[in-house]
Write a protein that holds these residues in place. Structure first.
Motif, mmCIF file in Angstrom:
data_model
loop_
_atom_site.group_PDB
_atom_site.id
_atom_site.type_symbol
_atom_site.label_atom_id
_atom_site.label_comp_id
_atom_site.label_asym_id
_atom_site.label_seq_id
_atom_site.Cartn_x
_atom_site.Cartn_y
_atom_site.Cartn_z
ATOM 1 N N LEU A 55 0.856 -1.175 0.000
ATOM 2 C CA LEU A 55 0.000 0.000 0.000
ATOM 3 C C LEU A 55 0.894 1.228 0.000
ATOM 4 O O LEU A 55 1.681 1.424 0.929
ATOM 5 C CB LEU A 55 -0.898 0.033 1.236
ATOM 6 N N LEU A 74 -5.474 -4.368 7.066
ATOM 7 C CA LEU A 74 -6.064 -4.534 5.750
ATOM 8 C C LEU A 74 -7.032 -5.700 5.838
ATOM 9 O O LEU A 74 -6.686 -6.761 6.361
ATOM 10 C CB LEU A 74 -5.016 -4.826 4.680
ATOM 11 N N LEU A 88 -0.982 -4.301 9.071
ATOM 12 C CA LEU A 88 -0.072 -3.752 8.076
ATOM 13 C C LEU A 88 1.318 -3.601 8.682
ATOM 14 O O LEU A 88 1.456 -3.277 9.863
ATOM 15 C CB LEU A 88 -0.588 -2.400 7.576
ATOM 16 N N ALA A 111 -8.389 -0.796 3.628
ATOM 17 C CA ALA A 111 -7.285 -0.431 4.520
ATOM 18 C C ALA A 111 -7.792 0.566 5.552
ATOM 19 O O ALA A 111 -8.513 1.504 5.218
ATOM 20 C CB ALA A 111 -6.148 0.183 3.719
#
Length: 143
Positions: A55, A74, A88, A111
């Motif tokens: 990301l 996520l 994450l 997210a």
């Protein structure tokens, strides 16, 4: 005549609804992934790289944001399998990674990230294999 009036009114509403859906910050992919929708203050791009979902986090002007002390999760949502959620991890100056997540085309990625100052943001995107995967043309470079 009444049917015509209803048809015209519903068509006008459809145009209005479409116009508002794209009214704020349509950002382009800069890393070849899927750009999420959510808070206007940040842009999250979901990119599958070397088997890992990364990301990339940028501000609304497209400038990379420091993710050094950012935390978050996520969640991968699919109608075909149970939801998956992972913490994450730090993966670079403006990048986070979701270890163990292997999205399939059409699955929803959500997210949820928190910055050290307490600000929280969410971004949602559908995973596509528009650049990678089985649909890639022969000779295409796959990371």
């Amino acid at each position: 005549m009444k049917t015509l009036a209803i048809l015209v009114a519903s068509s006008g509403f459809g145009l209005f609804a479409c116009g508002t859906a794209f009214a704020h910050g349509d950002h382009k992919s800069t890393h070849g992934g899927d750009v999420g929708r959510g808070n206007d203050e940040i842009v999250i791009e979901f990119v599958m790289e070397k088997g890992t979902l990364n990301l990339y986090v940028d501000d609304e002007q497209g400038k990379p944001m420091d993710t050094d002390k950012v935390t978050g999760t996520l969640t991968l949502l699919s109608p075909q399998r149970p939801a998956q959620e992972v913490k994450l991890e730090q993966a670079g100056p403006h990048r986070l990674s979701a270890p163990g997540i292997k999205p399939m085309p059409g699955e929803r990625m959500r997210a949820h990230i928190r910055f050290p100052g307490g600000e929280e943001f969410e971004s949602v995107a559908l995973f596509s294999d528009h650049k990678y995967g089985a649909a890639a043309p022969a000779g295409a470079f796959v990371q």
